[in-house]
Design a protein around this motif. Structure first.
Motif, PDB file in Angstrom:
ATOM      1  N   ARG A 170      27.217  34.277 -12.067  1.00  0.00           N
ATOM      2  CA  ARG A 170      26.292  33.145 -12.032  1.00  0.00           C
ATOM      3  C   ARG A 170      25.306  33.231 -13.198  1.00  0.00           C
ATOM      4  NH1 ARG A 170      23.242  32.468  -6.565  1.00  0.00           N
ATOM      5  NH2 ARG A 170      25.363  31.964  -5.929  1.00  0.00           N
ATOM      6  N   SER A 171      24.868  34.441 -13.506  1.00  0.00           N
ATOM      7  CA  SER A 171      23.919  34.638 -14.606  1.00  0.00           C
ATOM      8  C   SER A 171      24.532  34.215 -15.940  1.00  0.00           C
ATOM      9  CB  SER A 171      23.505  36.106 -14.670  1.00  0.00           C
ATOM     10  OG  SER A 171      22.699  36.347 -15.785  1.00  0.00           O
ATOM     11  N   ASN A 172      25.764  34.632 -16.194  1.00  0.00           N
ATOM     12  CA  ASN A 172      26.425  34.266 -17.448  1.00  0.00           C
ATOM     13  C   ASN A 172      26.679  32.765 -17.522  1.00  0.00           C
ATOM     14  OD1 ASN A 172      26.454  36.825 -18.449  1.00  0.00           O
ATOM     15  ND2 ASN A 172      28.566  37.262 -17.848  1.00  0.00           N
ATOM     16  N   THR A 173      27.068  32.175 -16.397  1.00  0.00           N
ATOM     17  CA  THR A 173      27.339  30.744 -16.370  1.00  0.00           C
ATOM     18  C   THR A 173      26.085  29.963 -16.719  1.00  0.00           C
ATOM     19  OG1 THR A 173      29.040  31.037 -14.711  1.00  0.00           O
ATOM     20  CG2 THR A 173      28.115  28.839 -14.923  1.00  0.00           C
TER      21      THR A 173
END
Length: 56
Positions: free
Chosen positions: A10-13
């Motif tokens: 989720r962080s990378n997205t």
């Protein structure tokens, strides 16, 4: 269509999505009926031919 081999966190997205930015349309001056208007550059020909009318 490409399919990811692994799940993206989720962080990378969210970090990837936050980098996307819209750009403003480049305006070009066009004289219609003796009045100069700023219109999007890709629509200049349409205004010159009378296909579109400037607002205002």
């Amino acid at each position: 269509m490409a399919v990811p081999k692994r799940k993206m966190s989720r962080s990378n997205t969210r970090h990837r999505r936050s980098q996307w930015k819209a750009t403003t349309a480049q305006l070009a001056p066009v004289t219609v009926d003796g009045v100069t208007h700023l219109v999007p550059q890709n629509l200049v020909r349409a205004y010159e031919r009378g296909l579109l009318r400037p607002e205002g």
